[in-house]
Design a protein around this motif. Structure first.
Motif, PDB file in Angstrom:
ATOM      1  N   HIS A  88       0.828  -1.139  -0.038  1.00  0.00           N
ATOM      2  CA  HIS A  88      -0.060  -0.123  -0.073  1.00  0.00           C
ATOM      3  C   HIS A  88       0.788   1.405   0.264  1.00  0.00           C
ATOM      4  CE1 HIS A  88      -3.753  -2.154   0.550  1.00  0.00           C
ATOM      5  NE2 HIS A  88      -3.226  -2.965   1.223  1.00  0.00           N
ATOM      6  N   LEU A  89       2.101   1.293   0.490  1.00  0.00           N
ATOM      7  CA  LEU A  89       2.915   2.394   0.727  1.00  0.00           C
ATOM      8  C   LEU A  89       4.238   2.166  -0.005  1.00  0.00           C
ATOM      9  CD1 LEU A  89       2.452   3.291   4.225  1.00  0.00           C
ATOM     10  CD2 LEU A  89       1.204   4.151   2.623  1.00  0.00           C
ATOM     11  N   GLY A  90       4.436   1.204  -0.679  1.00  0.00           N
ATOM     12  CA  GLY A  90       5.598   0.966  -1.201  1.00  0.00           C
ATOM     13  C   GLY A  90       7.070   0.969  -0.390  1.00  0.00           C
ATOM     14  N   LEU A  91       6.692   0.573   0.887  1.00  0.00           N
ATOM     15  CA  LEU A  91       7.844   0.746   1.797  1.00  0.00           C
ATOM     16  C   LEU A  91       8.359  -0.747   1.951  1.00  0.00           C
ATOM     17  CD1 LEU A  91       6.882   3.296   4.506  1.00  0.00           C
ATOM     18  CD2 LEU A  91       8.544   3.469   2.693  1.00  0.00           C
ATOM     19  N   VAL A  92       9.707  -1.122   1.750  1.00  0.00           N
ATOM     20  CA  VAL A  92       9.962  -2.566   1.697  1.00  0.00           C
ATOM     21  C   VAL A  92      11.382  -2.305   2.476  1.00  0.00           C
ATOM     22  CG1 VAL A  92      11.350  -4.213   0.385  1.00  0.00           C
ATOM     23  CG2 VAL A  92       9.232  -3.016  -0.377  1.00  0.00           C
ATOM     24  N   PHE A  93      11.494  -3.026   3.653  1.00  0.00           N
ATOM     25  CA  PHE A  93      12.305  -2.788   4.928  1.00  0.00           C
ATOM     26  C   PHE A  93      13.703  -4.064   4.834  1.00  0.00           C
ATOM     27  CE2 PHE A  93       9.179  -0.051   6.473  1.00  0.00           C
ATOM     28  CZ  PHE A  93       9.787   0.968   6.713  1.00  0.00           C
ATOM     29  N   SER A  94      13.229  -5.167   4.558  1.00  0.00           N
ATOM     30  CA  SER A  94      13.865  -6.293   4.529  1.00  0.00           C
ATOM     31  C   SER A  94      14.676  -6.442   3.524  1.00  0.00           C
ATOM     32  CB  SER A  94      13.011  -7.660   4.694  1.00  0.00           C
ATOM     33  OG  SER A  94      12.177  -7.976   3.489  1.00  0.00           O
ATOM     34  N   PHE A  95      16.151  -6.651   3.923  1.00  0.00           N
ATOM     35  CA  PHE A  95      17.147  -6.705   2.788  1.00  0.00           C
ATOM     36  C   PHE A  95      17.322  -5.455   1.959  1.00  0.00           C
ATOM     37  CE2 PHE A  95      15.487 -11.142   3.704  1.00  0.00           C
ATOM     38  CZ  PHE A  95      16.655 -11.322   4.363  1.00  0.00           C
ATOM     39  N   ARG A  96      16.985  -4.140   2.501  1.00  0.00           N
ATOM     40  CA  ARG A  96      17.147  -3.148   2.008  1.00  0.00           C
ATOM     41  C   ARG A  96      17.850  -1.918   2.719  1.00  0.00           C
ATOM     42  NH1 ARG A  96      13.094  -2.003  -1.961  1.00  0.00           N
ATOM     43  NH2 ARG A  96      12.967  -4.263  -3.298  1.00  0.00           N
ATOM     44  N   TRP A  97      18.332  -0.808   2.410  1.00  0.00           N
ATOM     45  CA  TRP A  97      19.033   0.193   3.079  1.00  0.00           C
ATOM     46  C   TRP A  97      17.990   0.964   3.966  1.00  0.00           C
ATOM     47  CZ3 TRP A  97      17.986   5.306   3.840  1.00  0.00           C
ATOM     48  CH2 TRP A  97      17.002   5.786   2.940  1.00  0.00           C
ATOM     49  N   THR A  98      16.858   0.835   3.751  1.00  0.00           N
ATOM     50  CA  THR A  98      15.770   1.184   4.378  1.00  0.00           C
ATOM     51  C   THR A  98      15.507   0.485   5.652  1.00  0.00           C
ATOM     52  OG1 THR A  98      14.153   0.032   3.043  1.00  0.00           O
ATOM     53  CG2 THR A  98      14.254   2.584   2.698  1.00  0.00           C
ATOM     54  N   GLY A  99      15.566  -0.776   5.654  1.00  0.00           N
ATOM     55  CA  GLY A  99      15.565  -1.842   6.763  1.00  0.00           C
ATOM     56  C   GLY A  99      17.038  -1.483   7.600  1.00  0.00           C
ATOM     57  N   ALA A 100      17.925  -1.191   7.124  1.00  0.00           N
ATOM     58  CA  ALA A 100      19.210  -0.881   8.065  1.00  0.00           C
ATOM     59  C   ALA A 100      18.924   0.388   8.808  1.00  0.00           C
ATOM     60  CB  ALA A 100      20.484  -0.677   7.056  1.00  0.00           C
ATOM     61  N   ALA A 101      18.115   1.310   8.016  1.00  0.00           N
ATOM     62  CA  ALA A 101      18.045   2.706   8.777  1.00  0.00           C
ATOM     63  C   ALA A 101      16.920   2.212  10.084  1.00  0.00           C
ATOM     64  CB  ALA A 101      17.154   3.684   7.938  1.00  0.00           C
ATOM     65  N   LEU A 102      15.797   1.585   9.694  1.00  0.00           N
ATOM     66  CA  LEU A 102      14.758   1.195  10.827  1.00  0.00           C
ATOM     67  C   LEU A 102      15.527   0.237  11.788  1.00  0.00           C
ATOM     68  CD1 LEU A 102      11.974   0.843  11.677  1.00  0.00           C
ATOM     69  CD2 LEU A 102      11.813  -1.254  10.403  1.00  0.00           C
ATOM     70  N   ALA A 103      16.493  -0.499  11.501  1.00  0.00           N
ATOM     71  CA  ALA A 103      17.124  -1.179  12.720  1.00  0.00           C
ATOM     72  C   ALA A 103      18.169  -0.245  13.536  1.00  0.00           C
ATOM     73  CB  ALA A 103      17.986  -2.401  12.368  1.00  0.00           C
ATOM     74  N   ALA A 104      18.627   0.784  12.669  1.00  0.00           N
ATOM     75  CA  ALA A 104      19.427   1.476  13.640  1.00  0.00           C
ATOM     76  C   ALA A 104      18.481   2.551  14.446  1.00  0.00           C
ATOM     77  CB  ALA A 104      20.458   2.502  12.643  1.00  0.00           C
ATOM     78  N   ALA A 105      17.430   2.957  14.089  1.00  0.00           N
ATOM     79  CA  ALA A 105      16.682   3.818  14.647  1.00  0.00           C
ATOM     80  C   ALA A 105      16.090   3.218  15.952  1.00  0.00           C
ATOM     81  CB  ALA A 105      15.269   4.130  13.668  1.00  0.00           C
ATOM     82  N   VAL A 106      15.661   1.896  15.605  1.00  0.00           N
ATOM     83  CA  VAL A 106      15.204   1.297  16.996  1.00  0.00           C
ATOM     84  C   VAL A 106      16.261   1.142  18.063  1.00  0.00           C
ATOM     85  CG1 VAL A 106      14.589  -1.068  17.775  1.00  0.00           C
ATOM     86  CG2 VAL A 106      13.559  -0.057  15.593  1.00  0.00           C
ATOM     87  N   MET A 107      17.646   1.024  17.583  1.00  0.00           N
ATOM     88  CA  MET A 107      18.683   0.733  18.670  1.00  0.00           C
ATOM     89  C   MET A 107      19.113   2.102  19.106  1.00  0.00           C
ATOM     90  SD  MET A 107      18.964  -2.583  18.696  1.00  0.00           S
ATOM     91  CE  MET A 107      20.437  -2.562  19.626  1.00  0.00           C
ATOM     92  N   GLY A 108      18.890   3.299  18.359  1.00  0.00           N
ATOM     93  CA  GLY A 108      19.468   4.611  19.011  1.00  0.00           C
ATOM     94  C   GLY A 108      18.294   5.293  19.616  1.00  0.00           C
ATOM     95  N   PHE A 109      16.944   4.771  19.593  1.00  0.00           N
ATOM     96  CA  PHE A 109      15.992   5.437  20.004  1.00  0.00           C
ATOM     97  C   PHE A 109      15.846   5.707  21.449  1.00  0.00           C
ATOM     98  CE2 PHE A 109      11.112   5.591  21.104  1.00  0.00           C
ATOM     99  CZ  PHE A 109      10.798   6.826  20.455  1.00  0.00           C
ATOM    100  N   PRO A 110      16.299   4.508  22.029  1.00  0.00           N
ATOM    101  CA  PRO A 110      16.059   4.793  23.630  1.00  0.00           C
ATOM    102  C   PRO A 110      17.342   5.797  24.160  1.00  0.00           C
ATOM    103  CG  PRO A 110      16.383   2.523  23.147  1.00  0.00           C
ATOM    104  CD  PRO A 110      16.680   3.178  21.939  1.00  0.00           C
ATOM    105  N   LEU A 111      18.281   6.057  23.634  1.00  0.00           N
ATOM    106  CA  LEU A 111      19.317   7.066  23.869  1.00  0.00           C
ATOM    107  C   LEU A 111      18.722   8.518  23.725  1.00  0.00           C
ATOM    108  CD1 LEU A 111      22.613   5.401  22.449  1.00  0.00           C
ATOM    109  CD2 LEU A 111      21.688   5.503  24.921  1.00  0.00           C
ATOM    110  N   MET A 112      18.022   8.636  22.611  1.00  0.00           N
ATOM    111  CA  MET A 112      17.440   9.691  22.252  1.00  0.00           C
ATOM    112  C   MET A 112      16.273  10.178  23.180  1.00  0.00           C
ATOM    113  SD  MET A 112      15.137  10.890  18.722  1.00  0.00           S
ATOM    114  CE  MET A 112      16.706  10.799  17.649  1.00  0.00           C
ATOM    115  N   VAL A 113      15.255   9.178  23.684  1.00  0.00           N
ATOM    116  CA  VAL A 113      14.385   9.512  24.440  1.00  0.00           C
ATOM    117  C   VAL A 113      14.733   9.752  25.783  1.00  0.00           C
ATOM    118  CG1 VAL A 113      12.412   8.420  25.485  1.00  0.00           C
ATOM    119  CG2 VAL A 113      12.825   7.975  23.317  1.00  0.00           C
TER     120      VAL A 113
END
Length: 234
Positions: A88-113
């Motif tokens: 529906h949105l054309g967003l693919v995360f698995s095995f894409r650089w966007t997925g690397a960004a998502l994983a990095a965001a999840v791991m860095g999120f606690p420090l930001m918050v």
């Protein structure tokens, strides 16, 4: 003149550029949610407050591989959420650089918050109350009073999240693999060099780059936060 053994090759430059791109996107994309969650944890008490706080900080205590596997189960092509976003949105995360960004965001999120939340908790709320008594709306008070005053913490949180994203490895390689030119970030490239004969020089070069970028991010955090603090107190 840079010694020849320190000069990065094309594949190494690609990994550096991809890491910078992934980290920047991860930090900027997670900032609005990080600000909202930090505000809720610092200023609101509601059923599930402790649960939300635990979920936010869970990536810090879980093995990164577990976090990556959970992302794969949630955002993989065959996962309900991943399939919906792709269709529906054309967003693919698995095995894409966007997925690397998502994983990095999840791991860095606690420090930001955490950095933003601490700034909110130490803020003198009488300044906000004074603005409210003059007829300012809550949104106007937040944008003109609260946000400028917590700016040092906001900047520190963003840079800490950026630095964490630069060094993310376990969740990234589990979720998006290690594909040169697509998902191979700096840590993944270093790991690859350590697994091949004669790769020690490449691993050392990228290690030095990684250390320089991480130290630069931490120093920038201190300098920017100090400058903003001086301006606010002037």
């Amino acid at each position: 003149m840079i010694p020849e053994w320190l000069q990065l090759g094309p594949q190494e430059w690609t990994a550096v550029r991809l890491s910078l791109r992934v980290s920047a996107v991860a930090t900027l994309a997670s900032l609005p949610l990080g600000l909202l969650v930090a505000y809720l944890l610092a200023r609101r008490r509601f059923p599930g407050h402790a649960l939300l706080n635990g979920l936010v900080h869970l990536p810090l205590v879980l093995p990164p591989v577990v976090t990556g596997y959970l992302l794969l189960l949630s955002f993989g092509r065959r996962a309900p959420l991943g399939a919906f976003l792709a269709e529906h949105l054309g967003l693919v995360f698995s095995f894409r650089w966007t997925g690397a960004a998502l994983a990095a965001a999840v791991m860095g999120f606690p420090l930001m918050v955490r950095a933003i939340r601490l700034s909110l908790e130490t803020l003198d709320r009488r300044l906000e109350q004074a603005a409210a008594t003059l007829g300012a709306s809550p949104a106007f008070v937040f944008l003109t009073v609260t946000l400028p005053l917590i700016l040092p913490g906001l900047i520190a949180g963003m840079i800490l999240a950026f630095a964490k994203a630069m060094g993310e490895f376990g969740a990234t390689i589990t979720f998006v693999s290690n594909i040169p030119g697509q998902t191979q970030t700096l840590p993944s490239a270093i790991y690859t060099f350590t697994q091949v004969p004669g790769g020690d020089a490449g691993a050392l070069r990228l290690t030095l780059v990684s250390v320089a970028l991480s130290m630069g991010a931490l120093l920038a955090s201190e300098i920017l936060a100090a400058r903003v603090g001086r301006r606010l107190s002037a």
